[in-house]
Design a protein around this motif. Structure first.
Motif, short mmCIF file in Angstrom:
data_model
loop_
_atom_site.label_atom_id
_atom_site.label_comp_id
_atom_site.label_asym_id
_atom_site.label_seq_id
_atom_site.Cartn_x
_atom_site.Cartn_y
_atom_site.Cartn_z
N ALA A 1 21.68 -23.51 18.50
CA ALA A 1 21.72 -24.87 19.04
C ALA A 1 20.33 -25.31 19.48
O ALA A 1 19.97 -26.48 19.35
CB ALA A 1 22.69 -24.93 20.21
N GLU A 2 19.54 -24.36 19.97
CA GLU A 2 18.19 -24.73 20.39
C GLU A 2 17.29 -25.03 19.20
O GLU A 2 16.45 -25.91 19.25
CB GLU A 2 17.58 -23.61 21.23
CG GLU A 2 18.24 -23.51 22.60
CD GLU A 2 17.61 -22.44 23.47
OE1 GLU A 2 16.69 -21.75 23.02
OE2 GLU A 2 18.08 -22.29 24.62
N ASP A 3 17.49 -24.25 18.11
CA ASP A 3 16.61 -24.41 16.95
C ASP A 3 17.02 -25.54 16.04
O ASP A 3 16.23 -25.96 15.20
CB ASP A 3 16.58 -23.11 16.14
CG ASP A 3 15.88 -22.00 16.89
OD1 ASP A 3 15.23 -22.33 17.91
OD2 ASP A 3 15.96 -20.84 16.48
N LEU A 4 18.27 -26.00 16.16
CA LEU A 4 18.78 -27.01 15.23
C LEU A 4 19.22 -28.26 16.00
O LEU A 4 20.41 -28.42 16.29
CB LEU A 4 19.97 -26.44 14.44
CG LEU A 4 19.67 -25.26 13.51
CD1 LEU A 4 20.95 -24.59 13.08
CD2 LEU A 4 18.89 -25.71 12.29
N PRO A 5 18.28 -29.12 16.36
CA PRO A 5 18.64 -30.28 17.18
C PRO A 5 19.59 -31.24 16.48
O PRO A 5 20.34 -31.95 17.14
CB PRO A 5 17.30 -30.95 17.48
CG PRO A 5 16.33 -30.40 16.50
CD PRO A 5 16.85 -29.05 16.07
N ILE B 1 25.55 -29.85 15.08
CA ILE B 1 26.49 -29.59 16.17
C ILE B 1 26.91 -28.13 16.05
O ILE B 1 27.63 -27.76 15.13
CB ILE B 1 27.70 -30.54 16.09
CG1 ILE B 1 27.23 -31.99 16.25
CG2 ILE B 1 28.72 -30.18 17.16
CD1 ILE B 1 28.29 -33.00 15.91
N VAL B 2 26.42 -27.32 16.97
CA VAL B 2 26.74 -25.90 16.92
C VAL B 2 27.98 -25.67 17.77
O VAL B 2 28.09 -26.19 18.88
CB VAL B 2 25.56 -25.06 17.46
CG1 VAL B 2 25.92 -23.58 17.46
CG2 VAL B 2 24.31 -25.30 16.62
N MET B 3 28.94 -24.92 17.23
CA MET B 3 30.16 -24.65 17.97
C MET B 3 30.38 -23.16 18.06
O MET B 3 30.20 -22.44 17.08
CB MET B 3 31.35 -25.31 17.29
CG MET B 3 31.04 -26.71 16.81
SD MET B 3 32.52 -27.60 16.42
CE MET B 3 32.53 -28.71 17.78
N GLU B 4 30.75 -22.74 19.25
CA GLU B 4 30.97 -21.32 19.47
C GLU B 4 32.47 -21.07 19.36
O GLU B 4 33.22 -21.39 20.27
CB GLU B 4 30.45 -20.95 20.86
CG GLU B 4 30.59 -19.51 21.20
CD GLU B 4 30.52 -19.32 22.71
OE1 GLU B 4 29.71 -19.99 23.36
OE2 GLU B 4 31.31 -18.51 23.22
N ALA C 1 24.81 -18.46 19.09
CA ALA C 1 25.16 -19.89 19.04
C ALA C 1 24.16 -20.69 19.86
O ALA C 1 23.70 -21.75 19.45
CB ALA C 1 26.57 -20.11 19.57
N ARG C 2 23.80 -20.16 21.02
CA ARG C 2 22.84 -20.84 21.87
C ARG C 2 21.47 -20.95 21.18
O ARG C 2 20.85 -22.02 21.17
CB ARG C 2 22.72 -20.05 23.19
CG ARG C 2 21.62 -20.46 24.11
CD ARG C 2 21.97 -21.71 24.90
NE ARG C 2 20.75 -22.29 25.45
CZ ARG C 2 20.71 -23.34 26.23
NH1 ARG C 2 21.82 -23.95 26.55
NH2 ARG C 2 19.58 -23.80 26.69
#
Lengths: 445, 529
Positions: free
Chosen positions: A267-271, A274-277, A263-264
């Motif tokens: 989130a870094e690669d896809l600015p 909204i990434v949710m864990e 997930a991290r």
């Protein structure tokens, strides 16, 4: 044509099956059992061995090969096999890869690794999902003639205003052709008096705006809308690519991934995402994230069972549409029967792309419709074509039944194909063809 | 139990720095000869520096500096250089009325110089009491300190993984090498060129204004002296009235140089390489410029409305704390209603305090309460990472602001994973934690330091207001220089007891080195495991 296929997995076997009727096919696989079963089930020569070695490729007849398809589960093996094939023969090489990194390298330097054409299963699947998002009520959407023409397949809902109308009553659209109606595994070429029933699948071909209007008339509530609120479940390669492509369309997708590290990274690669864990089967979580307002839920987890569960759950909680990635091609129909709106099979998508290349020079573009019961082909009309210089009605007499000219483009402009439309050499025809007559039709057009 | 730190290697490295410090004494010697003054204080200091330097170097002929030794070198170098740099003050002041004859005062002045703070304990700043050479040495010490900071911030601290500088690691030129030396040499040369180049540019411009007849006070001596302390964000001035002594045009001219001094020097490196757009894409630089603009505008507005003459109480207080030998408020004039003056003084003072330079275009003790409070806020902002500025630093505030926004978002969406990005680059959460720790430590040190000053003053019977204790602490920990009231820009730190002065020497030292490199030396694990 002499075709060598390395890897007799699902994709390899599918391609072998579709090519075996009209071509000389050799399948190489390292697994003895698979080779044996293939020998009995298909009319192909199956060779047991490592497709990256010269010896085995010689046995498979690499010198005479015109087409070489590397389709094992290992990206590296596929690339090495293509490079080896190029080193000792001169076939057109196709490599299937999962990782998009290899594809990026190949796109950066075409023909790198001795690969003439590279297909990334994950990227193709993601592209398919994003195409569906543009027309969420469609089962399948494909672009032809550089996007000037779309082919789309829709299911007719129970409460659709078009249900129980005849085709001539329903067809109020200029620049749109009803190419086929699929009912209970039957492909019907519709006529004016054919009645549309609920649960039918309708294939239409036309310019994109008309296709969208048709979608709106089929489902007045939201059929014409693009999906803007997208929820992608599963941060694997397909989920990542899909989110990336949605970002490229200026959407802000939500991507759910259970593994904290992954997930991290996502989130870094896809600015723009909204990434949710979280666990996407957690009802409380889905409710808190207002899944009922979501236009499209994409289930792209690593197992079909989980995708089915997530899709049904999202649907139950009120999501408008669900798309599930289905690894087993056999399950696609099942998924769509129990309530998943669209099942996307990565191997079918890949097979579609590879089939395009086996028809190199004959067709411009291919879409496989209704689990390989029909195909939609884009063909550039040359002087020798049955259609050249004649009206469609005249030409139809010489062509087998089960073909529909869905659209024509002349110098990139759409031309409505009517019975009296005269087709000129240089035109692009988008035709719907029953799979059983594809080879015959391709020869005549 | 054996020490895990090769202190001999560190000492040898510090020795090398001290040895080269002798070279820096050439400038005051030249000034002394030019004005016919005694060269003795500087020649003796040079001899001491070379002797100690060579002796330390003999401890280890081939020093091998790893991360642990790096911490020791960084922390002790500033201390050692300040000690040696205090010798000229002692010798020159010996037997005179100079307050610097006192060793603690001399060390305070020297530490204030090399940490580019600018807080002074000189009772009287004048060429009557002190030689031109000594005043120039005081200026030059800040320039040398600033030079050290540039290397520290851009080349060394990232390797030690402390301070806001680590965020700039990728921005800094050159490859990442585990050993410190190759990196220092490579990076430092480029940044020193920018540092020295802009310093010379400022000296030429200031002297040019003098030659053009626009700044009669800005003699060659003053032009060089202020050039030394602007790029270093130092703030020492050989004029008792600081920049108030000069014409308005000089005050305007110095503002952009102070701004440059508070900018990440890596940006100059990019600009010198033809990447002119780089600064505008840098989020810290944009935030920095925006913040300076906003605070200046607020300050100017407040001064324009009600900033003119000091109210009776502050004027009286300022006079009361003016102290030994220092000028009382020489001339105040109404700012309220004067657009140019309000704008100039607000901008100058905001830029001066934010960048931690510490120059004064007028005695802001005379400002109205609200305008003074703008100064107090500015004291905690700080310059950019990779600049000579001190305090908390812009980039930390920027990241704190971003993480607060993230916190608000994740309150609503607890499952959301949101890396904090700087210029599109995701930041490691450890780096962000480091920023929280630093900022918290900064405020803890500020509060504890204030307490020490207040307690010491109470026991010593010295009169010290809370505002004075707090701003004295903020001004030394942030390497700013002037505070408010009794430690205002036209006042000095002479009135404090020796214990308070030693505390502030420590604050200047620890603040300059971004706190952690000094604190880590106090931890047991640093020495043993």
């Amino acid at each position: 044509m002499h075709v060598i296929i390395i890897g007799a997995g699902e994709v390899g076997s599918n391609i072998a099956e579709s090519l075996s009727a009209s071509h000389e096919v050799v399948v190489v696989d390292i697994d003895g059992d698979r080779v044996e079963s293939l020998t009995y089930s298909l009319d192909v020569l199956a060779v047991e061995g490592d497709g990256t070695t010269m010896e085995i490729l010689h046995n498979a007849g690499i010198e005479e090969a015109d087409l070489f398809i590397a389709s094992t589960d290992s990206d590296e093996a596929n690339i090495v096999a293509c490079a080896t094939a190029k080193a000792i023969g001169d076939p057109f090489t196709i490599a299937r890869v999962r990782k998009t990194e290899f594809l990026q390298t190949w796109e950066h330097a075409p023909h790198a690794f001795g690969v003439d054409f590279m297909v990334s299963t994950d990227l193709l699947t993601a592209q398919e999902i994003v195409r569906i998002a543009r027309l969420p009520t469609a089962q399948d959407v494909d672009a032809f003639a550089d996007g000037a023409i779309h082919m789309a397949q829709f299911a007719v809902p129970e409460d659709s205003p078009l249900a129980d109308l005849t085709v001539s009553e329903a067809d109020r659209f200029e620049a749109l052709t009803f190419a086929a109606i699929l009912r209970d595994d039957e492909v019907t070429i519709p006529r004016g008096d054919t009645r549309i029933e609920a649960d039918d699948q309708i294939v239409v071909i036309g310019i994109p705006e008309r296709v969208r209007e048709f979608a709106a008339s089929l489902e007045p509530e939201n059929g014409g809308d693009r999906a803007t609120d997208v929820l992608v479940v599963g941060g694997g390669s397909i989920g990542y690519q899909a989110a990336r492509l949605f970002e490229g369309r200026n959407l802000t997708p939500r991507l759910i991934e259970q593994d904290p590290d992954r997930a991290r990274t996502l989130a870094e690669d896809l600015p723009g995402t909204i990434v949710m864990e979280s666990d996407a089967t957690d009802v409380e979580f889905l409710t808190r994230e207002h899944v009922e307002d979501v236009d499209l839920v994409v289930a792209a987890l690593d197992s079909d069972e989980k995708n089915l569960l997530v899709s049904l759950l999202a649907r139950r909680l009120g999501a408008s549409r669900t798309v599930a990635v289905v690894e087993h091609a056999d399950y696609v129909d099942l998924f769509e029967t129990v309530g998943v709106d669209v099942g996307v099979n990565p191997r079918e998508v890949t097979a579609e792309e590879i089939t395009r290349f086996t028809r190199e020079g004959e067709t411009e573009n291919v879409a496989i419709v209704a689990s390989d019961r029909a195909e939609v082909l884009e063909i550039e009309i040359d002087d020798t074509s049955t259609l050249a210089g004649r009206s469609i009605r005249e030409a139809a007499a010489e062509l087998p039944a089960g073909i529909v000219v869905g659209a024509l483009t002349r110098d990139g402009e759409y031309v409505t194909p009517r019975g009296d439309t005269v087709v000129e050499p240089g035109d692009h025809a988008v035709v719907f063809v029953d799979t059983s007559i594809v080879d015959e039709v391709v020869g005549k057009l | 139990m054996t020490l895990r730190v090769d202190w001999r290697a560190s000492a040898s490295m510090i020795g090398t720095v001290l040895k080269y410090l002798a070279l820096a004494l050439v400038i005051p010697v030249v000034v002394a000869i030019r004005y016919g003054e005694s060269t003795l204080p500087f020649l003796v200091t040079a001899a001491v520096a070379v002797a100690i330097g060579l002796a330390l170097e003999r401890l280890e002929t081939d020093p091998d500096i790893e991360v642990r030794e790096g911490f020791l070198v960084v922390a002790i170098t500033w201390l050692a250089v300040s000690l040696v740099g205090a010798i000229p003050y002692l010798i020159a002041g010996w037997g005179t009325v100079s307050t610097l004859a006192n060793p603690i005062n001399a060390l305070f002045e020297s530490m204030s110089g090399f940490t580019t703070t600018g807080a002074t304990v000189m009772g009287e700043i004048s060429t009557e009491q002190h030689s031109h050479a000594l005043l120039m040495w005081r200026q030059e010490s800040q320039w040398l300190g600033g030079m050290g900071i540039v290397v520290l911030a851009v080349a060394i601290l990232p390797k030690l993984s402390v301070g806001g500088a680590q965020l700039m690691d990728a921005e800094a030129p050159g490859p990442g090498i585990e050993k410190l030396t190759p990196r220092i040499a490579e990076t430092a040369r480029a940044l020193w060129k920018a540092y020295a180049g802009i310093t010379i540019l400022e000296m030429l411009l200031l002297y040019g204004l003098h030659l053009a007849g626009m700044a009669p006070e800005m003699t060659l001596f003053n032009a060089v002296a202020h050039g030394f302390t602007t790029m270093a964000t130092g703030g020492f001035s050989p004029e008792a009235r600081s920049i108030e002594a000069f014409a308005a045009v000089v005050q305007w001219a110095i503002i952009p140089f102070m701004m440059a001094a508070g900018t990440n020097f890596a940006l100059f490196w990019h600009v010198l390489n033809g990447e002119y757009r780089e600064p505008f894409g840098d989020p810290e630089f944009r935030f920095y410029v925006g913040l300076l603009g906003a605070l200046s505008a607020i300050g100017a507005g407040l001064l324009f409305v009600d900033g003119g003459l000091a109210s009776a109480t502050t004027a009286a207080a300022a006079t009361h704390y003016a102290g030994v030998g220092s000028d009382v408020i020489a001339h105040t004039f109404p700012i309220a209603g004067d657009v140019e003056a309000a704008l100039r003084h607000a901008t100058f003072q905001v830029v001066s305090i934010v960048t931690t330079t510490g120059y004064a275009s007028m005695d802001f003790n005379a400002w109205s309460g609200p305008a003074q409070y703008v100064i107090v806020i500015a004291m905690f902002v700080g310059g950019s990472a990779g600049s000579t500025g001190g305090a908390i630093k812009i980039v930390r505030w920027l990241i704190i602001a971003k993480s607060i926004r993230r916190e608000l978002f994740t309150t609503v969406h607890p499952e959301a994973v949101r890396p904090i990005r700087l210029a599109g680059r995701p930041l490691d959460d450890r780096a962000i934690r480091g920023i929280y720790v630093f900022t918290l430590l900064y405020f803890v040190l500020f509060l504890l330091g204030t307490l020490v000053l207040a307690v010491d003053a109470a026991f010593g019977g010295t009169e010290l207001s809370t505002l004075e204790a707090m701003t004295a602490c903020a001004a030394t920990l942030g390497n700013i220089g002037p505070g408010l009231a009794g430690v205002g820009p036209m006042n000095h730190y002479l009135g404090f007891d020796p214990a308070s002065k030693l505390t502030m020497i420590g604050l200047m030292w620890i603040g300059r080195l971004e706190i952690l490199p000094v604190l880590v030396l106090l931890s047991r694990s640093y020495w043993r495991s």
